[in-house]
Write a protein that holds these residues in place. Structure first.
Motif, PDB file in Angstrom:
ATOM      1  N   SER A 110      -3.790  -6.615  13.770  1.00 17.52           N
ATOM      2  CA  SER A 110      -4.502  -7.124  12.596  1.00 17.52           C
ATOM      3  C   SER A 110      -4.713  -6.027  11.560  1.00 17.52           C
ATOM      4  O   SER A 110      -4.546  -6.253  10.357  1.00 17.52           O
ATOM      5  N   LEU A 111      -5.082  -4.832  12.022  1.00 14.32           N
ATOM      6  CA  LEU A 111      -5.299  -3.719  11.093  1.00 14.32           C
ATOM      7  C   LEU A 111      -4.009  -3.361  10.358  1.00 14.32           C
ATOM      8  O   LEU A 111      -4.013  -3.152   9.135  1.00 14.32           O
ATOM      9  N   VAL A 112      -2.904  -3.291  11.086  1.00 14.88           N
ATOM     10  CA  VAL A 112      -1.623  -2.974  10.458  1.00 14.88           C
ATOM     11  C   VAL A 112      -1.213  -4.090   9.492  1.00 14.88           C
ATOM     12  O   VAL A 112      -0.715  -3.814   8.393  1.00 14.88           O
ATOM     13  N   SER A 113      -1.432  -5.330   9.883  1.00 16.40           N
ATOM     14  CA  SER A 113      -1.088  -6.464   9.017  1.00 16.40           C
ATOM     15  C   SER A 113      -1.954  -6.491   7.767  1.00 16.40           C
ATOM     16  O   SER A 113      -1.471  -6.805   6.669  1.00 16.40           O
ATOM     17  N   LEU A 114      -3.231  -6.157   7.923  1.00 14.27           N
ATOM     18  CA  LEU A 114      -4.122  -6.095   6.761  1.00 14.27           C
ATOM     19  C   LEU A 114      -3.680  -4.999   5.799  1.00 14.27           C
ATOM     20  O   LEU A 114      -3.758  -5.163   4.572  1.00 14.27           O
ATOM     21  N   TYR A 115      -3.229  -3.887   6.355  1.00 22.58           N
ATOM     22  CA  TYR A 115      -2.709  -2.807   5.508  1.00 22.58           C
ATOM     23  C   TYR A 115      -1.469  -3.283   4.756  1.00 22.58           C
ATOM     24  O   TYR A 115      -1.306  -3.002   3.555  1.00 22.58           O
ATOM     25  N   GLY A 116      -0.587  -4.002   5.455  1.00 12.31           N
ATOM     26  CA  GLY A 116       0.592  -4.540   4.802  1.00 12.31           C
ATOM     27  C   GLY A 116       0.239  -5.541   3.710  1.00 12.31           C
ATOM     28  O   GLY A 116       0.841  -5.536   2.629  1.00 12.31           O
ATOM     29  N   LEU A 117      -0.750  -6.386   3.975  1.00 14.78           N
ATOM     30  CA  LEU A 117      -1.193  -7.356   2.979  1.00 14.78           C
ATOM     31  C   LEU A 117      -1.778  -6.649   1.762  1.00 14.78           C
ATOM     32  O   LEU A 117      -1.523  -7.052   0.616  1.00 14.78           O
ATOM     33  N   HIS A 118      -2.555  -5.600   2.017  1.00 12.25           N
ATOM     34  CA  HIS A 118      -3.138  -4.826   0.909  1.00 12.25           C
ATOM     35  C   HIS A 118      -2.041  -4.223   0.032  1.00 12.25           C
ATOM     36  O   HIS A 118      -2.130  -4.274  -1.215  1.00 12.25           O
ATOM     37  N   ASN A 119      -1.010  -3.681   0.655  1.00 11.69           N
ATOM     38  CA  ASN A 119       0.097  -3.109  -0.121  1.00 11.69           C
ATOM     39  C   ASN A 119       0.807  -4.161  -0.952  1.00 11.69           C
ATOM     40  O   ASN A 119       1.184  -3.906  -2.110  1.00 11.69           O
ATOM     41  N   MET A 120       0.992  -5.350  -0.388  1.00 11.10           N
ATOM     42  CA  MET A 120       1.634  -6.432  -1.135  1.00 11.10           C
ATOM     43  C   MET A 120       0.794  -6.823  -2.351  1.00 11.10           C
ATOM     44  O   MET A 120       1.322  -7.048  -3.446  1.00 11.10           O
ATOM     45  N   GLN A 121      -0.511  -6.888  -2.160  1.00  8.39           N
ATOM     46  CA  GLN A 121      -1.401  -7.246  -3.271  1.00  8.39           C
ATOM     47  C   GLN A 121      -1.398  -6.178  -4.352  1.00  8.39           C
ATOM     48  O   GLN A 121      -1.429  -6.491  -5.545  1.00  8.39           O
ATOM     49  N   GLU A 122      -1.343  -4.900  -3.938  1.00  2.16           N
ATOM     50  CA  GLU A 122      -1.276  -3.815  -4.912  1.00  2.16           C
ATOM     51  C   GLU A 122       0.017  -3.892  -5.712  1.00  2.16           C
ATOM     52  O   GLU A 122       0.022  -3.646  -6.921  1.00  2.16           O
ATOM     53  N   GLN A 123       1.111  -4.223  -5.046  1.00 14.23           N
ATOM     54  CA  GLN A 123       2.384  -4.382  -5.738  1.00 14.23           C
ATOM     55  C   GLN A 123       2.317  -5.544  -6.732  1.00 14.23           C
ATOM     56  O   GLN A 123       2.884  -5.474  -7.827  1.00 14.23           O
ATOM     57  N   PHE A 124       1.612  -6.594  -6.339  1.00 17.81           N
ATOM     58  CA  PHE A 124       1.455  -7.744  -7.231  1.00 17.81           C
ATOM     59  C   PHE A 124       0.646  -7.376  -8.475  1.00 17.81           C
ATOM     60  O   PHE A 124       1.017  -7.737  -9.593  1.00 17.81           O
ATOM     61  N   TYR A 125      -0.447  -6.629  -8.270  1.00 24.57           N
ATOM     62  CA  TYR A 125      -1.270  -6.228  -9.407  1.00 24.57           C
ATOM     63  C   TYR A 125      -0.496  -5.299 -10.346  1.00 24.57           C
ATOM     64  O   TYR A 125      -0.628  -5.398 -11.588  1.00 24.57           O
ATOM     65  N   ALA A 126       0.306  -4.405  -9.777  1.00 21.03           N
ATOM     66  CA  ALA A 126       1.123  -3.519 -10.597  1.00 21.03           C
ATOM     67  C   ALA A 126       2.145  -4.323 -11.401  1.00 21.03           C
ATOM     68  O   ALA A 126       2.411  -4.016 -12.568  1.00 21.03           O
ATOM     69  N   PHE A 127       2.688  -5.354 -10.776  1.00 18.91           N
ATOM     70  CA  PHE A 127       3.647  -6.211 -11.479  1.00 18.91           C
ATOM     71  C   PHE A 127       2.957  -6.953 -12.620  1.00 18.91           C
ATOM     72  O   PHE A 127       3.539  -7.108 -13.704  1.00 18.91           O
ATOM     73  N   GLN A 128       1.746  -7.423 -12.377  1.00 17.32           N
ATOM     74  CA  GLN A 128       1.027  -8.156 -13.425  1.00 17.32           C
ATOM     75  C   GLN A 128       0.820  -7.302 -14.680  1.00 17.32           C
ATOM     76  O   GLN A 128       0.903  -7.805 -15.802  1.00 17.32           O
ATOM     77  N   SER A 129       0.552  -6.018 -14.469  1.00 19.31           N
ATOM     78  CA  SER A 129       0.314  -5.135 -15.617  1.00 19.31           C
ATOM     79  C   SER A 129       1.605  -4.833 -16.368  1.00 19.31           C
ATOM     80  O   SER A 129       1.589  -4.658 -17.582  1.00 19.31           O
ATOM     81  N   THR A 130       2.731  -4.788 -15.645  1.00 25.10           N
ATOM     82  CA  THR A 130       4.022  -4.514 -16.286  1.00 25.10           C
ATOM     83  C   THR A 130       5.101  -5.387 -15.654  1.00 25.10           C
ATOM     84  O   THR A 130       5.843  -4.937 -14.759  1.00 25.10           O
ATOM     85  N   PRO A 131       5.209  -6.655 -16.062  1.00 26.35           N
ATOM     86  CA  PRO A 131       6.215  -7.551 -15.479  1.00 26.35           C
ATOM     87  C   PRO A 131       7.633  -7.023 -15.709  1.00 26.35           C
ATOM     88  O   PRO A 131       7.981  -6.622 -16.813  1.00 26.35           O
ATOM     89  N   ASP A 132       8.416  -7.011 -14.636  1.00 28.13           N
ATOM     90  CA  ASP A 132       9.769  -6.486 -14.741  1.00 28.13           C
ATOM     91  C   ASP A 132      10.627  -7.144 -13.670  1.00 28.13           C
ATOM     92  O   ASP A 132      10.210  -7.271 -12.511  1.00 28.13           O
ATOM     93  N   ALA A 133      11.829  -7.542 -14.039  1.00 24.26           N
ATOM     94  CA  ALA A 133      12.720  -8.219 -13.096  1.00 24.26           C
ATOM     95  C   ALA A 133      13.113  -7.304 -11.938  1.00 24.26           C
ATOM     96  O   ALA A 133      13.232  -7.751 -10.789  1.00 24.26           O
TER      97      ALA A 133
END
Length: 274
Positions: A110-133
């Motif tokens: 669960s801890l490793v999966s939560l870390y993976g989920l956090h990274n995915m969300q951070e990538q999403f937020y970074a994409f929102q600030s600068t959308p790029d294909a």
């Protein structure tokens, strides 16, 4: 035929563990399918962020297997090694060990999966600030294993690259990313493997020089080396984090880790830890 005893030689807790796993397997593949009830989703362990999360799943996922091969190899290991440990430790201590390693495996996974989920969300937020294909394409390659879905999303990327200034593509990409993140959070984890790896670790510690004969190794290997090699392999594949690898490697490591510390604790606080 009157003397036939199918469970002769099996210790009490091991017998119950195998029976429960078989019954749940049959319920999933017979009753669940006929009644159109997704028992894997109900009994499997989910992250707290999932809409399907229930606290009882930390227990029920340990007795849930959907595939016959998964069930067979896990229960074969419980039968081969678990009954020896239960004979040495006694039923009470074996049950404690089984649940500690199973829950420990679930905790680390669960801890490793939560870390993976956090990274995915951070990538999403970074994409929102600068959308790029290109950024979206990299996210898809890193987190999508289904070939058909991957192909469809890469076709979308090609269409976006043909019109890079389109705000519509950026909005659609956000929608896809949210769906991928939600699918990750909602994916259930099932299986007794965490506790099984704890059992393997215990056998290797109690009987380190016992020679094992394995199907995929043509020569006998001592239990201590088998456990070390298996643990190293799980760590390697866990760190690889390959797309499409659905094996919970860190759950396996968690079962071994918690088993190791529990055995050390018993050895330190008991004249006879078994």
């Amino acid at each position: 035929m009157n003397n036939y005893r199918p469970f002769a030689g099996i210790t009490p807790a091991v017998k119950i563990i195998i029976i429960i796993n078989v019954l749940v397997f049959l319920a999933i593949n017979m009753i669940g399918q006929r009644a159109n009830v997704d028992l894997v989703n109900i009994l499997g362990m989910h992250l707290p962020q999932s809409q399907y999360f229930q606290i009882y799943q930390y227990i029920t996922h340990m007795f849930t297997q959907k595939e016959l091969t998964h069930l067979f190899f896990n229960m074969f290991a419980v039968f081969m090694f678990g009954r020896i440990l239960e004979s040495v430790w006694g039923t009470k201590r074996f049950i404690i060990y089984y649940f500690v390693t199973g829950l420990g495996a679930a905790a680390l996974h669960s801890l490793v999966s939560l870390y993976g989920l956090h990274n995915m969300q951070e990538q999403f937020y970074a994409f929102q600030s600068t959308p790029d294909a290109g950024v979206f394409a990299e996210f898809v390659r890193s987190h999508v294993s289904n070939p058909r879905l991957l192909s469809e999303l890469m076709q979308f990327v090609d269409a976006w690259n043909a019109a890079p200034a389109s705000a519509q593509f950026a909005g659609q990409a956000e929608y896809y990313m949210q769906g991928i993140i939600q699918a990750y959070a909602n994916a259930p984890t099932i299986g007794a493997s965490g506790a099984v790896f704890g059992i393997l670790l215990a056998f290797g510690m109690l009987f380190p020089n016992t020679e094992l004969y394995l199907m995929f190794i043509p020569i006998p290997i001592k239990a201590k080396y088998f456990v070390l090699l298996y643990g190293a392999a799980e760590l390697f594949f866990g760190l690889q984090n390959s797309v499409g690898d659905n094996v919970a490697h860190f759950a396996h490591l968690g079962g071994m880790l918690f088993g190791f510390f529990l055995i050390l604790y018993w050895r330190k606080h008991s004249k006879k830890f078994y």
